[in-house]
Design an enzyme around this catalytic site. Structure first.
Site, mmCIF file in Angstrom:
data_model
loop_
_atom_site.group_PDB
_atom_site.id
_atom_site.type_symbol
_atom_site.label_atom_id
_atom_site.label_comp_id
_atom_site.label_asym_id
_atom_site.label_seq_id
_atom_site.Cartn_x
_atom_site.Cartn_y
_atom_site.Cartn_z
ATOM 1 N N PHE A 135 9.619 84.420 -80.339
ATOM 2 C CA PHE A 135 8.825 83.265 -80.767
ATOM 3 C C PHE A 135 7.469 83.246 -80.070
ATOM 4 O O PHE A 135 7.409 83.312 -78.845
ATOM 5 C CB PHE A 135 9.538 81.958 -80.412
ATOM 6 C CG PHE A 135 10.877 81.790 -81.074
ATOM 7 C CD1 PHE A 135 12.041 82.109 -80.382
ATOM 8 C CD2 PHE A 135 10.978 81.313 -82.363
ATOM 9 C CE1 PHE A 135 13.286 81.950 -80.980
ATOM 10 C CE2 PHE A 135 12.218 81.150 -82.974
ATOM 11 C CZ PHE A 135 13.365 81.468 -82.278
ATOM 12 N N PHE A 168 10.974 84.411 -75.771
ATOM 13 C CA PHE A 168 10.066 83.288 -76.008
ATOM 14 C C PHE A 168 8.723 83.542 -75.345
ATOM 15 O O PHE A 168 8.665 84.021 -74.206
ATOM 16 C CB PHE A 168 10.608 82.003 -75.375
ATOM 17 C CG PHE A 168 11.942 81.546 -75.869
ATOM 18 C CD1 PHE A 168 13.114 82.029 -75.275
ATOM 19 C CD2 PHE A 168 12.042 80.622 -76.886
ATOM 20 C CE1 PHE A 168 14.356 81.590 -75.714
ATOM 21 C CE2 PHE A 168 13.288 80.173 -77.316
ATOM 22 C CZ PHE A 168 14.446 80.654 -76.734
ATOM 23 N N ASP A 169 7.652 83.145 -76.020
ATOM 24 C CA ASP A 169 6.363 83.007 -75.355
ATOM 25 C C ASP A 169 6.454 81.707 -74.538
ATOM 26 O O ASP A 169 7.331 80.875 -74.776
ATOM 27 C CB ASP A 169 5.264 82.919 -76.427
ATOM 28 C CG ASP A 169 3.903 82.581 -75.834
ATOM 29 O OD1 ASP A 169 3.135 81.881 -76.503
ATOM 30 O OD2 ASP A 169 3.622 83.006 -74.688
ATOM 31 N N GLY A 170 5.549 81.524 -73.596
ATOM 32 C CA GLY A 170 5.615 80.345 -72.746
ATOM 33 C C GLY A 170 4.824 79.167 -73.300
ATOM 34 O O GLY A 170 5.397 78.207 -73.826
#
Lengths: 370, 260
Positions: A327, A210-212
């Protein structure tokens, strides 16, 4: 008389045993049928409210590029005709395929450890296609031995209502319009792109990256960066280090993964857990990263690996991690990842989307004839 | 004693080819129990939107081919003596709304079945469970309309097949009726293209998995029915999906009442 009966009984038993190659008495056969078998019988799909439901569209699960071209160039009737003519020809895997296989691998392991539990992944095929394509899709699922029992072929109608009816935890589609609609209804969703080369991924461990900002977290900090620049961003994040960020659209999905991970930890599988999660963020460890980690901790969520890239490209790092899915809210990163073989998905959420629109508009104005 | 009256406001359909659909007066209109409203026009009932949708299919079929004979032929039937006596009010209400009803059969509880059979009714629509059961037992494909299912705002006629019932091998007297109605529906559907169709055919399988749905698709195809939308529920609750699909009515190889 009783002796006769006894003899008759024995005789029949022997007869049956002779005929039955497995040497079982008839009542033992009956017992076998009543006892639930775990190895040969297909497991029942879990109730939607208990499961983690992943809805995938047909174009991300399978490669339908050729058919999509026919639809765009020759129209609906020709497209349907082609599909029906090739009904027995299975589609080849699409970008979501390896992700779905990995979900099934996790399910197999969960069922072994918790045979009565319904806390499993449930993959639903959610497609706009007409049911004319239905048999080809079913044949393809059979061919690839996927465990997909639920589907909605809406024949052109919006899938959003059905996503809700299935308590969908994550929706993956090739259509950004539908993805945006789903996000607006509070359903975690992302547009999936086909990777430019195939990267080998693990068959035994599901890896999700995941991106943050604007994915796990809200876009509040990104807004500051876009409005006031990098220095202001660092200042702001340091000052608010202990204030948890608001949640983003994929937080719920990470939470669901965490719930399943704990089930493995409960059976002593922490070190080699079949699910592994990654945070791949442009934040830097030195400054802005702390707030991200503290936010996760305040939510009671764990992430297995946090990679702070301090603005460096994500592609090479993802190539090392080899997630089944990644993502990000920014197309720049999604494209970069796809170039290097990662299955990357765009989460069209937050300030980054509006900035793109404005940039396109500015470009149009500046290139207009003076 | 059944009296049959032609509706001279509408053009009569070809009885041999048309798909005969009978709807009860109580399903079509709001007929109060204490009926002394004189000659007032009835309010609309549950089957009203459905009849409008049937009419629209007819209109579109005729648009494509003015000589089309595969049309819905709607009969309005009374099924109890009280309604039987309201003939003039029923006729004037039908005319008032300009409904595409070909004829009226004023029957009572004793002879409405006979009337259905004599008129070669292929689909019987009622809001009364007993009537539906009775008709079904006599080999007439019957549908009990209920609030949730029939009051559909959709302009498009949406017909839903319950897949798990199709593949069940029990040959009730109305299984053949169901098959023949389905085939005709399938043929009507073929008159239109993939998009912009006034008639949509939906398949839902509730219990089985994808193979169950696949089988149903094949079975329907063998009866000449091409399905537009297909849903395999594999055990998930039917209610939420049904309220999204909003079919005008549900079909299976036997009478279907409320959620079975």
């Amino acid at each position: 008389m009783s002796l006769n009966n006894g003899q008759t009984l024995t005789a029949s038993k022997q007869d049956l045993t002779k005929n039955d190659s497995s040497n079982r008495a008839p009542w033992e056969d009956a017992k076998m049928v009543l006892k639930p078998s775990t190895s040969t019988r297909k497991p029942k799909p879990p109730k939607p409210e208990n499961a983690i439901t992943i809805a995938v569209s047909s174009r991300v699960l399978f490669n339908m590029e050729k058919e999509q071209q026919i639809y765009e160039q020759q129209g609906m009737e020709e497209y349907i005709k082609y599909q029906v003519e090739h009904e027995t020809q299975p589609f080849s895997p699409g970008p979501a395929f390896s992700f779905v296989k990995a979900l099934e691998a996790v399910n197999t392991q969960l069922r072994e450890l918790y045979p009565e539990s319904e806390e499993l992944f449930d993959v639903v095929l959610m497609t706009n296609n007409h049911a004319h394509v239905g048999l080809r899709l079913i044949n393809t699922i059979n061919h690839h031995q996927l465990f997909i029992e639920r589907f909605c072929m809406t024949g052109g109608n919006s899938p959003i209502g059905y996503l809700k009816a299935y308590h969908t935890n994550l929706y993956l589609s090739a259509d950004p319009v539908k993805v945006r609609e789903a996000l607006e209804e509070g359903i975690a969703a992302a547009t999936m792109f086909t990777q430019e080369k195939i990267m080998e991924v693990s068959q035994t461990q599901l890896r999700v990256a995941f991106d943050g900002d604007a994915v796990l977290f809200s876009d509040e900090s990104e807004r500051i960066y876009k409005a006031h620049g990098l220095d202001k961003f660092f200042e702001h994040e340091k000052a608010h280090e202990n204030k948890p960020l608001d949640h983003g659209p994929l937080k719920g999905f990470l939470e669901a993964l965490g719930k399943l991970q704990k089930k493995f930890y409960g059976k002593g599988q922490r070190m080699d857990c079949p699910i592994r999660t990654y945070l791949v963020t442009a934040r830097s460890a030195a400054s802005s990263g702390t707030r991200a980690l503290k936010t996760l901790r305040s939510w009671g969520l764990e992430i297995d690996e946090a990679l702070f890239l301090a603005g460096a490209p994500k592609g090479p790092m993802l190539e090392k991690i080899r997630p089944h899915i990644f993502f990000d809210d920014q197309m720049f990163h999604v494209e970069g990842a796809a170039e290097m073989g990662t299955v990357a998905c765009h989460v069209p959420y937050g300030i980054a989307q509006r900035v793109i629109k404005r940039e396109i508009k500015d470009k149009e104005i500046s290139s207009a004839p003076k | 004693m059944v009296s049959t009256i032609l509706n001279t406001d509408v053009k009569q359909k070809d009885a041999d080819i048309a798909v005969v659909v009978a709807v009860t007066s109580r399903a079509l209109f709001e007929c109060e129990a204490d009926d002394d409203g004189g000659d007032d026009v009835y309010g609309v009932g549950l089957a009203f939107p459905l009849l409008k949708a049937l009419h629209r299919v007819n209109e579109r079929l005729l648009e494509q081919n003015p000589a089309e004979s595969l049309l819905f032929d709607v009969i309005l039937i009374t099924t109890d003596s009280q309604q039987q006596q309201q003939s003039s009010r029923i006729i004037s209400s039908t005319r008032h709304y300009g409904l595409d009803v070909g004829r009226f059969c004023f029957a009572s509880e004793d002879d409405f079945i006979e009337s259905l059979l004599k008129n070669n009714v292929q689909l019987f629509l009622t809001t009364d469970r007993n009537e539906a059961l009775q008709a079904s037992q006599n080999g007439v494909l019957s549908v009990m309309l209920d609030q949730q299912i029939a009051s559909c705002p959709s302009e498009q006629l949406r017909v839903m097949f319950c897949g798990d019932a199709i593949i069940r091998p029990d040959a009730g007297p109305s299984q053949q009726a169901s098959q023949s109605f389905s085939s005709q529906l399938g043929e009507m559907r073929r008159r239109f293209g993939m998009l912009d169709t006034p008639l949509s055919i939906i398949l839902v399988t509730s219990c089985g998995g994808r193979e169950s749905c696949g089988s149903a698709l094949r079975t329907l195809r063998s009866h000449g029915v091409s399905v537009d939308e297909a849903y395999s529920l594999a055990g998930s609750p039917r209610g939420p999906i049904l309220s999204l699909l909003r079919p005008h009515f549900l079909l299976s190889d036997r009478f279907i009442g409320l959620d079975e």
